[in-house]
Design an enzyme around this catalytic site. Structure first.
Site, PDB file in Angstrom:
ATOM      1  N   GLY A  12       0.591  -1.023  -0.073  1.00  2.07           N
ATOM      2  CA  GLY A  12       0.026  -0.009   0.095  1.00  2.07           C
ATOM      3  C   GLY A  12       0.950   1.125  -0.093  1.00  2.07           C
ATOM      4  O   GLY A  12       0.604   2.329   0.777  1.00  2.07           O
ATOM      5  N   ASN A  90       1.060  -2.322   5.318  1.00  2.00           N
ATOM      6  CA  ASN A  90       0.036  -1.200   5.750  1.00  2.00           C
ATOM      7  C   ASN A  90      -0.968  -1.168   4.577  1.00  2.00           C
ATOM      8  O   ASN A  90      -1.995  -0.633   5.016  1.00  2.00           O
ATOM      9  CB  ASN A  90       1.232   0.030   4.998  1.00  2.00           C
ATOM     10  CG  ASN A  90       0.227   1.149   4.786  1.00  2.00           C
ATOM     11  OD1 ASN A  90      -0.077   2.049   5.763  1.00  2.00           O
ATOM     12  ND2 ASN A  90       0.260   1.442   3.545  1.00  2.00           N
ATOM     13  N   TYR A 156     -14.900  -2.852   9.766  1.00  3.12           N
ATOM     14  CA  TYR A 156     -13.700  -2.275   9.627  1.00  3.12           C
ATOM     15  C   TYR A 156     -13.117  -2.474  11.044  1.00  3.12           C
ATOM     16  O   TYR A 156     -11.825  -2.981  10.900  1.00  3.12           O
ATOM     17  CB  TYR A 156     -13.657  -0.718   9.380  1.00  3.12           C
ATOM     18  CG  TYR A 156     -12.361  -0.286   9.373  1.00  3.12           C
ATOM     19  CD1 TYR A 156     -11.392  -0.451   8.303  1.00  3.12           C
ATOM     20  CD2 TYR A 156     -11.783   0.701  10.214  1.00  3.12           C
ATOM     21  CE1 TYR A 156     -10.070  -0.047   8.523  1.00  3.12           C
ATOM     22  CE2 TYR A 156     -10.732   1.156  10.554  1.00  3.12           C
ATOM     23  CZ  TYR A 156      -9.753   1.080   9.433  1.00  3.12           C
ATOM     24  OH  TYR A 156      -8.525   1.464   9.513  1.00  3.12           O
ATOM     25  N   LYS A 160      -9.484  -4.395  12.132  1.00  4.59           N
ATOM     26  CA  LYS A 160      -8.164  -4.069  12.942  1.00  4.59           C
ATOM     27  C   LYS A 160      -8.129  -4.675  14.289  1.00  4.59           C
ATOM     28  O   LYS A 160      -7.084  -4.810  14.769  1.00  4.59           O
ATOM     29  CB  LYS A 160      -8.347  -2.504  13.005  1.00  4.59           C
ATOM     30  CG  LYS A 160      -8.324  -1.903  11.778  1.00  4.59           C
ATOM     31  CD  LYS A 160      -6.599  -1.926  10.941  1.00  4.59           C
ATOM     32  CE  LYS A 160      -6.509  -1.414   9.834  1.00  4.59           C
ATOM     33  NZ  LYS A 160      -5.197  -1.697   9.142  1.00  4.59           N
TER      34      LYS A 160
END
Ligand code: NDP
Ligand code: 8X3
Length: 256
Positions: A12, A90, A156, A160
């Site tokens: 990324g 990332n 999301y 994480k």
């Protein structure tokens, strides 16, 4: 620790925190392996990195969701690029901000496939070489979202939280090797993140940062380079950083 001659793989790397991390390691004279899907943006970051002092740069057009492509990209690296010293996991994104029971399945799949499975695929492809070579450092991008779930962001946040578990599990599984594992967990950082989350809706994306001075991608890159630069016997397990106006993923002080 000097980064001259060290090979840093950044997934990324075409925008935001990944691009800033590329520039920051470049300024330290590292060799950069930059991966993302948008080849044109990656080429811009590669030229900036070379101009900032990178010893050399090799770019890879890669979608981390494709495990065969990930394995193939690592297996077919030119010999002079194969011995990766630092892996920065990332690549990641959010899609949508919806009540869970109304969420779009496509959004969920994209987040889980990228943030969880993509991170696993890259880790699985790169870390065995680190173990064999007896050196390496994996730095994962977590988030304040991984420790405290906010409304409309369950998937999301779950991705994480999964990153956090994977980070902790990997660190345990690498005990007995010199390979280090770090999670860097930022709060709000102004990047393309919100534009991606809201599928290109600029107005909605701008509102996210209204009344708050967010972190910059460079603030996060500084922490990544700092963690990587500690003496070899020191493992920075986790760094949590937020704007001063953010207490956690739920609580902000916004100026009128
Ligand atoms: P950006 O949208 O600016 O950058 C995301 C990067 O991930 C891009 O380079 C994009 O490249 C890459 N990417 C997305 N999907 C894929 C894929 N399938 N394969 C390869 N690369 C991919 O956002 P940020 O810089 O903010 O995000 C970077 C990381 O930081 C993410 O993991 C995010 O969750 C995390 N984070 C962000 C925060 C924020 O507030 N911005 C706070 C906390 C954590 P391309 O599209 O070219 O493939
Ligand atoms: C990105 C930060 O709070 O927008 O992880 O989810 S947040």
């Amino acid at each position: 620790m000097s980064f001259r001659g060290k090979i840093v793989f950044i997934s990324g790397a075409s925008s935001g925190i990944g691009a800033a991390t590329a520039r920051a390691f470049a300024a330290e004279g590292a060799r950069l392996l930059l991966a993302a899907r948008r080849a044109a943006k990656l080429a811009e970051v590669a030229s900036e990195a070379l101009a900032s002092g990178a010893e050399s740069v090799h770019s890879i057009d890669l979608d981390v969701r494709d495990h065969r492509a990930v394995q193939n990209a690592i297996d077919t690296l030119p010999e002079e690029w194969a011995a990766i010293d630092i892996l920065v996991n990332n690549a990641g994104l959010s899609r949508g901000l919806d009540k869970l029971y109304m969420g779009r399945i496509e959004d969920w799949e994209e987040m889980i496939d990228t943030n969880v499975k993509g991170l696993l695929y890259v880790t699985r492809s790169v870390v065995p070489g680190m173990v064999v070579r007896g050196r390496g450092h994996v730095i994962n991008l977590g988030s304040t979202a991984g420790e405290l779930t906010y409304p409309n962001g369950a998937v999301y946040c779950a991705s994480k939280a999964a990153e956090r578990s994977i980070n902790d599990g990997l660190r345990q599984d690498l005990l007995g090797t010199p390979v280090r594992v770090t999670t860097v967990d930022p709060g709000m950082v102004e990047t393309e993140f919100s534009m991606v989350r809201f599928h290109g809706d600029k107005e909605r994306a701008a509102k996210v940062y209204k009344g708050v001075k967010p972190l910059t991608p460079e603030d996060v890159a500084d922490v990544i380079v700092w963690a990587a630069g500690r003496p070899a016997h020191v493992n920075i397990a986790r760094v949590l950083l937020t704007p001063v106006q953010q207490a956690n993923s739920l609580l902000f002080h916004r100026e009128e």
